[in-house]
Design an enzyme around this catalytic site. Structure first.
Site, PDB file in Angstrom:
ATOM      1  CB  SER A   1      -0.851   0.014   1.283  1.00 26.43           C
ATOM      2  OG  SER A   1      -1.466   1.275   1.456  1.00 26.43           O
TER       3      SER A   1
ATOM      4  CE1 TYR B   1      -4.202  -2.123   4.971  1.00 30.61           C
ATOM      5  CE2 TYR B   1      -3.315   0.056   4.521  1.00 30.61           C
ATOM      6  CZ  TYR B   1      -3.809  -1.150   4.065  1.00 30.61           C
ATOM      7  OH  TYR B   1      -3.901  -1.387   2.713  1.00 30.61           O
TER       8      TYR B   1
HETATM    9  N1  LIG Z   1      -8.790  -0.380  -1.635  1.00 31.54           N
HETATM   10  C1  LIG Z   1      -7.761   0.375  -1.302  1.00 31.54           C
HETATM   11  O1  LIG Z   1      -7.887   1.607  -1.185  1.00 31.54           O
HETATM   12  C2  LIG Z   1      -6.390  -0.258  -1.105  1.00 31.54           C
HETATM   13  C3  LIG Z   1      -5.272   0.575  -1.107  1.00 31.54           C
HETATM   14  C4  LIG Z   1      -3.998   0.029  -0.929  1.00 31.54           C
HETATM   15  C5  LIG Z   1      -3.862  -1.346  -0.767  1.00 31.54           C
HETATM   16  N2  LIG Z   1      -4.963  -2.133  -0.776  1.00 31.54           N
HETATM   17  C6  LIG Z   1      -4.766  -3.587  -0.583  1.00 31.54           C
HETATM   18  O2  LIG Z   1      -5.340  -4.293  -1.663  1.00 31.54           O
HETATM   19  C7  LIG Z   1      -5.661  -5.610  -1.224  1.00 31.54           C
HETATM   20  C8  LIG Z   1      -7.066  -5.962  -1.713  1.00 31.54           C
HETATM   21  O3  LIG Z   1      -8.007  -5.110  -1.120  1.00 31.54           O
HETATM   22  P1  LIG Z   1      -9.257  -4.547  -1.932  1.00 31.54           P
HETATM   23  O4  LIG Z   1      -9.079  -3.101  -2.052  1.00 31.54           O
HETATM   24  O5  LIG Z   1      -9.499  -5.364  -3.148  1.00 31.54           O
HETATM   25  O6  LIG Z   1     -10.422  -4.752  -0.864  1.00 31.54           O
HETATM   26  P2  LIG Z   1     -11.631  -5.824  -0.811  1.00 31.54           P
HETATM   27  O7  LIG Z   1     -12.500  -5.710  -2.004  1.00 31.54           O
HETATM   28  O8  LIG Z   1     -12.230  -5.617   0.524  1.00 31.54           O
HETATM   29  O9  LIG Z   1     -10.900  -7.237  -0.886  1.00 31.54           O
HETATM   30  C9  LIG Z   1     -10.196  -7.781   0.191  1.00 31.54           C
HETATM   31  C10 LIG Z   1     -10.084  -9.282  -0.045  1.00 31.54           C
HETATM   32  O10 LIG Z   1      -9.279  -9.859   0.992  1.00 31.54           O
HETATM   33  C11 LIG Z   1      -9.979 -10.987   1.459  1.00 31.54           C
HETATM   34  N3  LIG Z   1      -9.621 -11.403   2.788  1.00 31.54           N
HETATM   35  C12 LIG Z   1      -9.710 -10.719   3.963  1.00 31.54           C
HETATM   36  N4  LIG Z   1      -9.303 -11.484   4.970  1.00 31.54           N
HETATM   37  C13 LIG Z   1      -8.943 -12.685   4.437  1.00 31.54           C
HETATM   38  C14 LIG Z   1      -8.447 -13.899   4.955  1.00 31.54           C
HETATM   39  N5  LIG Z   1      -8.233 -14.061   6.267  1.00 31.54           N
HETATM   40  N6  LIG Z   1      -8.175 -14.922   4.089  1.00 31.54           N
HETATM   41  C15 LIG Z   1      -8.393 -14.791   2.777  1.00 31.54           C
HETATM   42  N7  LIG Z   1      -8.883 -13.677   2.215  1.00 31.54           N
HETATM   43  C16 LIG Z   1      -9.165 -12.640   3.048  1.00 31.54           C
HETATM   44  C17 LIG Z   1     -11.463 -10.619   1.350  1.00 31.54           C
HETATM   45  O11 LIG Z   1     -12.231 -11.804   1.420  1.00 31.54           O
HETATM   46  P3  LIG Z   1     -13.753 -11.890   1.953  1.00 31.54           P
HETATM   47  O12 LIG Z   1     -14.618 -11.632   0.751  1.00 31.54           O
HETATM   48  O13 LIG Z   1     -13.872 -13.278   2.465  1.00 31.54           O
HETATM   49  O14 LIG Z   1     -13.928 -10.860   3.017  1.00 31.54           O
HETATM   50  C18 LIG Z   1     -11.466  -9.959  -0.017  1.00 31.54           C
HETATM   51  O15 LIG Z   1     -11.465 -10.925  -1.042  1.00 31.54           O
HETATM   52  C19 LIG Z   1      -5.482  -5.627   0.288  1.00 31.54           C
HETATM   53  O16 LIG Z   1      -4.247  -6.238   0.615  1.00 31.54           O
HETATM   54  C20 LIG Z   1      -5.445  -4.149   0.643  1.00 31.54           C
HETATM   55  O17 LIG Z   1      -4.694  -3.897   1.836  1.00 31.54           O
HETATM   56  C21 LIG Z   1      -6.223  -1.641  -0.947  1.00 31.54           C
END
Ligand SMILES: NC(=O)c1ccc[n+]([C@@H]2O[C@H](COP(=O)([O-])OP(=O)(O)OC[C@H]3O[C@@H](n4cnc5c(N)ncnc54)[C@H](OP(=O)(O)O)[C@@H]3O)[C@@H](O)[C@H]2O)c1
Length: 268
Positions: A132, A145
């Site tokens: 991130s 985080y």
């Molecule tokens: N969105 C942002 O602004 C942003 C910015 C920087 C970095 N990121 C990073 O991008 C990555 C993806 O996030 P996203 O933005 O796509 O959000 P998201 O749509 O909420 O997706 C998060 C995913 O992680 C899964 N997850 C959470 N806990 C888990 C576990 N214990 N085992 C397996 N899967 C698990 C969730 O599964 P469930 O469906 O089962 O909950 C979901 O599929 C993350 O690492 C996040 O930190 C996001």
């Protein structure tokens, strides 16, 4: 020859967009998620397997990865599963903090360790770890985080040196804001009266207008795809306009000057 990718957290957001993109480019795609029984979109796609994997369940993770590496020759592992724990440190309880570290950091470390012998035997392979912008700079209400994402950045850099002589690459993708479930369904957090003004100030940066300027999951997935195929010896991919602006500012001003500027915004 058809290449194979394994992705964690592929039920939504960036993980799902990445699964769809690689599948559309002809890759065999293994999309892992906690609740595959709820998945209706990816299960319709050819050359794609949906698997159950909660990255905090060590036994399930080891068993799943053992089966995957017996059945498939995996080329890329995308460690994407993760979520945000947001709030003043004082407001967060130990269970919340532990779950955040277990998911965002221990999950990646364990999945990486379990796949490493497979890549070592193949003498090739790549880990792409989703960090991130807040894994490269701090921000208020993101301390735990950020702790997990800074740790992932250091983990990835160290491992990139350690695995290079085995033909294994490690890359990180550091996105800024992405329009996903991250700030909604997936977010955990708590409030504390002493930090009311600070939280209000931080929230100003996350209003509907700001969020509408965030990158889409498809845009960040394209950067993951580029990192997978570009043959560049590059460790970090800063992903999204906001992340690039902040990162360039950090490089140009220097980390200390950027720190002082940001601190002024949050000092009352
Ligand atoms: N969105 C942002 O602004 C942003 C910015 C920087 C970095 N990121 C990073 O991008 C990555 C993806 O996030 P996203 O933005 O796509 O959000 P998201 O749509 O909420 O997706 C998060 C995913 O992680 C899964 N997850 C959470 N806990 C888990 C576990 N214990 N085992 C397996 N899967 C698990 C969730 O599964 P469930 O469906 O089962 O909950 C979901 O599929 C993350 O690492 C996040 O930190 C996001």
């Amino acid at each position: 020859m058809q290449k194979t990718i394994f992705i964690t957290g592929a039920s939504s957001g960036l993980g799902k967009a990445t699964a769809k993109l690689f599948q559309s480019k002809g890759w065999y795609t293994i999309a892992s998620m906690r609740n595959p029984e709820n998945e209706t979109e990816l299960t319709k796609l050819e050359n794609l397997t949906v698997l159950k994997l909660d990255v905090t369940d060590k036994a399930q993770m080891e068993d799943t990865i053992k089966k995957v590496t017996q059945e498939y020759s995996v080329d890329i592992v995308v460690n994407n599963a993760g979520y945000g724990l947001i709030g003043a440190l004082e407001a967060l309880n130990d269970e919340q903090i532990t779950r955040q570290i277990n998911t965002n950091l221990m999950g990646v470390i364990r999945v990486t360790k379990a796949f490493t012998p497979h890549f070592r035997e193949k003498k090739s392979g790549m880990f792409i770890n989703i960090t991130s912008m807040f894994g490269l700079m701090g921000y208020p209400t993101c301390s735990v985080y950020s702790a997990t994402k800074f740790a992932l950045d250091g983990f990835s850099e160290s491992l990139a040196y350690e695995l290079a002589h085995l033909g294994i690459a490690v890359k990180t993708i550091a996105p800024g804001g992405i329009q996903t479930d991250f700030a909604g369904r997936s977010m955990d957090g708590s409030l504390h009266d002493a930090y009311k003004n600070l939280v209000e100030k931080v929230s100003e940066g996350y209003n509907a207008e700001s969020i509408s300027r965030f990158a889409t999951a498809d845009q960040i997935a394209s950067i993951i795809f580029e990192a997978a195929i570009d043959n560049k010896d590059q460790l970090r991919y800063i992903a999204g306009n906001d992340a690039n602006t902040l990162y360039n500012e950090r490089l140009q001003l220097g980390a200390e000057a950027q720190y002082r500027n940001l601190k002024k915004m949050f000092t009352f």
